[in-house]
Design a protein around this motif. Structure first.
Motif, PDB file in Angstrom:
ATOM      1  N   TYR A 179     -62.309   1.166 -89.400  1.00  0.00           N
ATOM      2  CA  TYR A 179     -63.313   1.234 -88.837  1.00  0.00           C
ATOM      3  C   TYR A 179     -64.310  -0.078 -88.928  1.00  0.00           C
ATOM      4  CZ  TYR A 179     -68.370   2.969 -88.477  1.00  0.00           C
ATOM      5  OH  TYR A 179     -69.826   3.332 -88.163  1.00  0.00           O
ATOM      6  N   TRP A 180     -63.853  -0.951 -90.021  1.00  0.00           N
ATOM      7  CA  TRP A 180     -64.339  -2.370 -90.110  1.00  0.00           C
ATOM      8  C   TRP A 180     -64.483  -2.904 -88.682  1.00  0.00           C
ATOM      9  CZ3 TRP A 180     -63.432  -7.592 -90.612  1.00  0.00           C
ATOM     10  CH2 TRP A 180     -64.151  -8.387 -91.610  1.00  0.00           C
ATOM     11  N   ASP A 181     -63.138  -2.837 -87.992  1.00  0.00           N
ATOM     12  CA  ASP A 181     -62.974  -3.812 -86.981  1.00  0.00           C
ATOM     13  C   ASP A 181     -61.719  -3.055 -86.039  1.00  0.00           C
ATOM     14  OD1 ASP A 181     -62.483  -5.292 -84.864  1.00  0.00           O
ATOM     15  OD2 ASP A 181     -61.943  -7.052 -86.115  1.00  0.00           O
ATOM     16  N   ALA A 182     -62.096  -1.862 -85.386  1.00  0.00           N
ATOM     17  CA  ALA A 182     -61.202  -1.236 -84.595  1.00  0.00           C
ATOM     18  C   ALA A 182     -60.279  -1.888 -83.635  1.00  0.00           C
ATOM     19  CB  ALA A 182     -61.852  -0.006 -84.103  1.00  0.00           C
ATOM     20  N   GLU A 183     -61.003  -2.886 -83.023  1.00  0.00           N
ATOM     21  CA  GLU A 183     -60.515  -3.670 -81.911  1.00  0.00           C
ATOM     22  C   GLU A 183     -59.312  -4.563 -82.599  1.00  0.00           C
ATOM     23  OE1 GLU A 183     -63.433  -5.810 -79.911  1.00  0.00           O
ATOM     24  OE2 GLU A 183     -64.463  -4.151 -79.085  1.00  0.00           O
ATOM     25  N   ALA A 184     -59.373  -4.893 -83.695  1.00  0.00           N
ATOM     26  CA  ALA A 184     -58.518  -5.661 -84.431  1.00  0.00           C
ATOM     27  C   ALA A 184     -57.098  -4.897 -84.541  1.00  0.00           C
ATOM     28  CB  ALA A 184     -59.012  -6.295 -85.803  1.00  0.00           C
ATOM     29  N   VAL A 185     -57.356  -3.549 -84.983  1.00  0.00           N
ATOM     30  CA  VAL A 185     -56.226  -2.551 -85.398  1.00  0.00           C
ATOM     31  C   VAL A 185     -55.730  -2.257 -83.837  1.00  0.00           C
ATOM     32  CG1 VAL A 185     -55.658  -0.255 -85.724  1.00  0.00           C
ATOM     33  CG2 VAL A 185     -57.465  -1.424 -86.847  1.00  0.00           C
ATOM     34  N   LEU A 260     -40.250   4.563-103.740  1.00  0.00           N
ATOM     35  CA  LEU A 260     -41.433   5.447-104.249  1.00  0.00           C
ATOM     36  C   LEU A 260     -42.113   6.382-103.314  1.00  0.00           C
ATOM     37  CD1 LEU A 260     -43.285   2.430-106.274  1.00  0.00           C
ATOM     38  CD2 LEU A 260     -42.020   4.115-107.157  1.00  0.00           C
ATOM     39  N   ILE A 261     -41.947   6.080-102.045  1.00  0.00           N
ATOM     40  CA  ILE A 261     -42.304   6.772-100.923  1.00  0.00           C
ATOM     41  C   ILE A 261     -41.599   7.747-100.191  1.00  0.00           C
ATOM     42  CG2 ILE A 261     -44.271   5.356-100.972  1.00  0.00           C
ATOM     43  CD1 ILE A 261     -42.917   3.949 -98.510  1.00  0.00           C
ATOM     44  N   GLU A 262     -42.020   8.537 -99.168  1.00  0.00           N
ATOM     45  CA  GLU A 262     -41.003   9.110 -97.857  1.00  0.00           C
ATOM     46  C   GLU A 262     -42.227   8.813 -96.736  1.00  0.00           C
ATOM     47  OE1 GLU A 262     -40.400  13.232 -98.622  1.00  0.00           O
ATOM     48  OE2 GLU A 262     -39.082  12.720-100.433  1.00  0.00           O
ATOM     49  N   SER A 263     -41.310   8.740 -95.754  1.00  0.00           N
ATOM     50  CA  SER A 263     -42.259   8.284 -94.550  1.00  0.00           C
ATOM     51  C   SER A 263     -41.455   8.914 -93.285  1.00  0.00           C
ATOM     52  CB  SER A 263     -42.156   6.670 -94.426  1.00  0.00           C
ATOM     53  OG  SER A 263     -40.743   6.211 -94.195  1.00  0.00           O
ATOM     54  N   LYS A 264     -42.071   8.655 -92.224  1.00  0.00           N
ATOM     55  CA  LYS A 264     -41.364   9.105 -90.752  1.00  0.00           C
ATOM     56  C   LYS A 264     -41.877   8.432 -89.601  1.00  0.00           C
ATOM     57  CE  LYS A 264     -44.975  12.701 -89.929  1.00  0.00           C
ATOM     58  NZ  LYS A 264     -45.215  14.175 -89.665  1.00  0.00           N
ATOM     59  N   ARG A 265     -41.066   8.363 -88.502  1.00  0.00           N
ATOM     60  CA  ARG A 265     -41.570   7.819 -87.510  1.00  0.00           C
ATOM     61  C   ARG A 265     -42.541   8.514 -86.581  1.00  0.00           C
ATOM     62  NH1 ARG A 265     -40.970   2.412 -87.241  1.00  0.00           N
ATOM     63  NH2 ARG A 265     -40.373   2.306 -85.292  1.00  0.00           N
ATOM     64  N   VAL A 266     -43.636   7.946 -86.235  1.00  0.00           N
ATOM     65  CA  VAL A 266     -44.459   8.687 -85.316  1.00  0.00           C
ATOM     66  C   VAL A 266     -45.043   7.640 -84.215  1.00  0.00           C
ATOM     67  CG1 VAL A 266     -44.940  10.311 -86.987  1.00  0.00           C
ATOM     68  CG2 VAL A 266     -46.501   8.174 -87.171  1.00  0.00           C
ATOM     69  N   LYS A 267     -45.340   8.160 -83.323  1.00  0.00           N
ATOM     70  CA  LYS A 267     -46.358   7.444 -82.000  1.00  0.00           C
ATOM     71  C   LYS A 267     -47.925   7.452 -82.470  1.00  0.00           C
ATOM     72  CE  LYS A 267     -42.444   7.371 -78.775  1.00  0.00           C
ATOM     73  NZ  LYS A 267     -42.267   7.726 -77.301  1.00  0.00           N
ATOM     74  N   THR A 268     -48.440   6.516 -82.464  1.00  0.00           N
ATOM     75  CA  THR A 268     -49.840   6.341 -82.844  1.00  0.00           C
ATOM     76  C   THR A 268     -50.676   5.571 -81.988  1.00  0.00           C
ATOM     77  OG1 THR A 268     -49.758   4.976 -84.473  1.00  0.00           O
ATOM     78  CG2 THR A 268     -49.563   7.119 -85.154  1.00  0.00           C
ATOM     79  N   ASP A 269     -51.934   5.880 -81.844  1.00  0.00           N
ATOM     80  CA  ASP A 269     -52.846   4.818 -81.269  1.00  0.00           C
ATOM     81  C   ASP A 269     -54.299   5.017 -81.991  1.00  0.00           C
ATOM     82  OD1 ASP A 269     -54.012   3.033 -79.699  1.00  0.00           O
ATOM     83  OD2 ASP A 269     -53.359   4.145 -77.700  1.00  0.00           O
ATOM     84  N   VAL A 270     -54.793   4.232 -81.562  1.00  0.00           N
ATOM     85  CA  VAL A 270     -56.540   4.004 -82.221  1.00  0.00           C
ATOM     86  C   VAL A 270     -57.574   3.952 -81.211  1.00  0.00           C
ATOM     87  CG1 VAL A 270     -56.396   1.414 -82.381  1.00  0.00           C
ATOM     88  CG2 VAL A 270     -57.834   2.491 -83.793  1.00  0.00           C
ATOM     89  N   ILE A 271     -58.547   4.590 -81.482  1.00  0.00           N
ATOM     90  CA  ILE A 271     -59.925   4.675 -80.799  1.00  0.00           C
ATOM     91  C   ILE A 271     -60.894   3.372 -81.209  1.00  0.00           C
ATOM     92  CG2 ILE A 271     -61.919   6.108 -80.104  1.00  0.00           C
ATOM     93  CD1 ILE A 271     -60.479   8.491 -80.736  1.00  0.00           C
ATOM     94  N   THR A 272     -61.433   2.823 -80.072  1.00  0.00           N
ATOM     95  CA  THR A 272     -62.008   1.552 -80.239  1.00  0.00           C
ATOM     96  C   THR A 272     -63.571   1.547 -80.069  1.00  0.00           C
ATOM     97  OG1 THR A 272     -61.470   0.747 -78.111  1.00  0.00           O
ATOM     98  CG2 THR A 272     -60.003   0.179 -80.074  1.00  0.00           C
ATOM     99  N   THR A 273     -63.990   2.800 -79.398  1.00  0.00           N
ATOM    100  CA  THR A 273     -65.368   2.841 -78.997  1.00  0.00           C
ATOM    101  C   THR A 273     -65.816   4.569 -79.585  1.00  0.00           C
ATOM    102  OG1 THR A 273     -64.842   3.626 -77.054  1.00  0.00           O
ATOM    103  CG2 THR A 273     -65.241   1.338 -77.437  1.00  0.00           C
ATOM    104  N   GLY A 274     -67.067   4.402 -79.568  1.00  0.00           N
ATOM    105  CA  GLY A 274     -67.929   5.756 -79.561  1.00  0.00           C
ATOM    106  C   GLY A 274     -67.922   6.304 -80.954  1.00  0.00           C
ATOM    107  N   PHE A 275     -68.224   7.468 -81.295  1.00  0.00           N
ATOM    108  CA  PHE A 275     -68.294   8.096 -82.471  1.00  0.00           C
ATOM    109  C   PHE A 275     -67.213   8.123 -83.262  1.00  0.00           C
ATOM    110  CE2 PHE A 275     -71.933  10.168 -80.118  1.00  0.00           C
ATOM    111  CZ  PHE A 275     -72.896   9.839 -81.065  1.00  0.00           C
TER     112      PHE A 275
END
Length: 314
Positions: A179-185, A260-275
């Motif tokens: 949230y600090w800088d969504a456009e950077a993400v 120490l961890i378990e993980s998986k491969r996923v496809k993701t994106d980020v919302i850069t505007t709005g609520f």
């Protein structure tokens, strides 16, 4: 030795992460960048330099600390950011009269990151426990740095759990570093960097408990564990149903101790505007990342103690 670069945003968890990185036997920490986000950048930079002076190993400690000039799109609450002033004043970090040997880098954080990456003879593991702004700015200045990054381990985002942003105009589906800088993400997501995302989904499995505080108190004869205990004594969650978690430490230890961890491969994106600005979400149209799903909490807490006990006693 593996080359690392650490970029953090100055709260207790970030500073403990730096302390532990310095103790990892086969990690060569090329540099440290500090962003003005979850902690104020001036005391956070000062505390980082003092930690390196006091707990760095002479043959492996980074040459300098870079202060970022990146600025927030949405700044963290002031009340969360104040603890770093007290951390910087701890007697354990000021036994030499407040004199600091580790210098500030001449360039701001994003440019220092470029220099450290480009000057490394081998690929670098990039650990970021704050916003991604310095990396996004670095990519815009020099896109070729992707060739020097082995993986990015980022503490940020959330997929299946509730967010931790309670702010006007936000729907609380996002995590604060995003949230600090969504456009950077989004800029980083649009790059070809291999990303390991350590979001709230896994960090919520490693809470800061009363038992953990007492565990560190019982081991305060070790200076690094004494500092860790003092540091976390500064943070308490007074809001209803609010808990402090070891967000950044989990990310940092994951970068070197994947068992120490378990993980998986996923496809993701980020919302850069709005609520929902800053919300990370799973989508078939997104870019593929490694998403940390769970952690062996007992082994994680043990690893903190193990590394802290490797720190110089004087």
């Amino acid at each position: 030795m593996r080359n690392f670069y650490f970029n953090h945003d100055g709260n207790v968890d970030d500073l403990v992460s730096l302390l532990l990185l310095l103790q990892m036997p086969d990690v060569n920490l090329l540099g440290v960048g500090v962003t003005d986000a979850d902690g104020y950048v001036d005391p956070a930079s000062s505390a980082s330099r003092k930690i390196i002076d006091r707990f760095g190993h002479a043959d492996r400690k980074p040459a300098d600390v870079a202060k970022s000039n990146s600025r927030a799109k949405h700044q963290f609450p002031d009340a969360w950011r104040l603890s770093v002033f007290s951390f910087d004043d701890f007697p354990l970090l000021n036994e030499n009269g407040g004199q600091i040997q580790t210098p500030l880098a001449e360039k701001p954080g994003h440019l220092d990151m470029i220099d450290k990456l480009q000057n490394s003879a081998k690929k670098v593991t990039l650990v970021m426990t704050g916003p991604l702004t310095d990396l996004a700015r670095a990519l815009k200045v020099d896109p070729t740095i992707t060739e020097k990054i082995d993986k990015l381990y980022w503490m940020g985002g959330v997929l299946g759990s509730q967010g931790n942003v309670a702010a006007p105009g936000a729907d609380d589906t996002m995590e604060w570093n995003a949230y600090w800088d969504a456009e950077a993400v989004k800029t980083v997501w649009d790059s070809n960097i291999e990303i390991v995302m350590v979001g709230l989904d896994s960090t919520n499995q490693v809470p800061l408990t009363s038992e953990l505080r007492l565990r560190w108190a019982a081991q305060r004869s070790y200076p690094a564990l004494d500092l860790i205990g003092q540091g976390y004594s500064l943070v308490h969650s007074f809001e209803a149903n609010s808990i402090y978690y070891l967000w950044d430490v989990l990310t940092t230890l994951s970068s070197r101790y994947p068992e120490l961890i378990e993980s998986k491969r996923v496809k993701t994106d980020v919302i850069t505007t709005g609520f929902s600005e800053g919300r990370t979400f799973q989508t078939d149209k997104g870019r593929e990342i490694t998403f940390v799903t769970s952690v062996d909490a007992a082994a994680f807490y043990d690893k903190i103690d193990e590394l802290a006990k490797l720190a110089p006693s004087k």
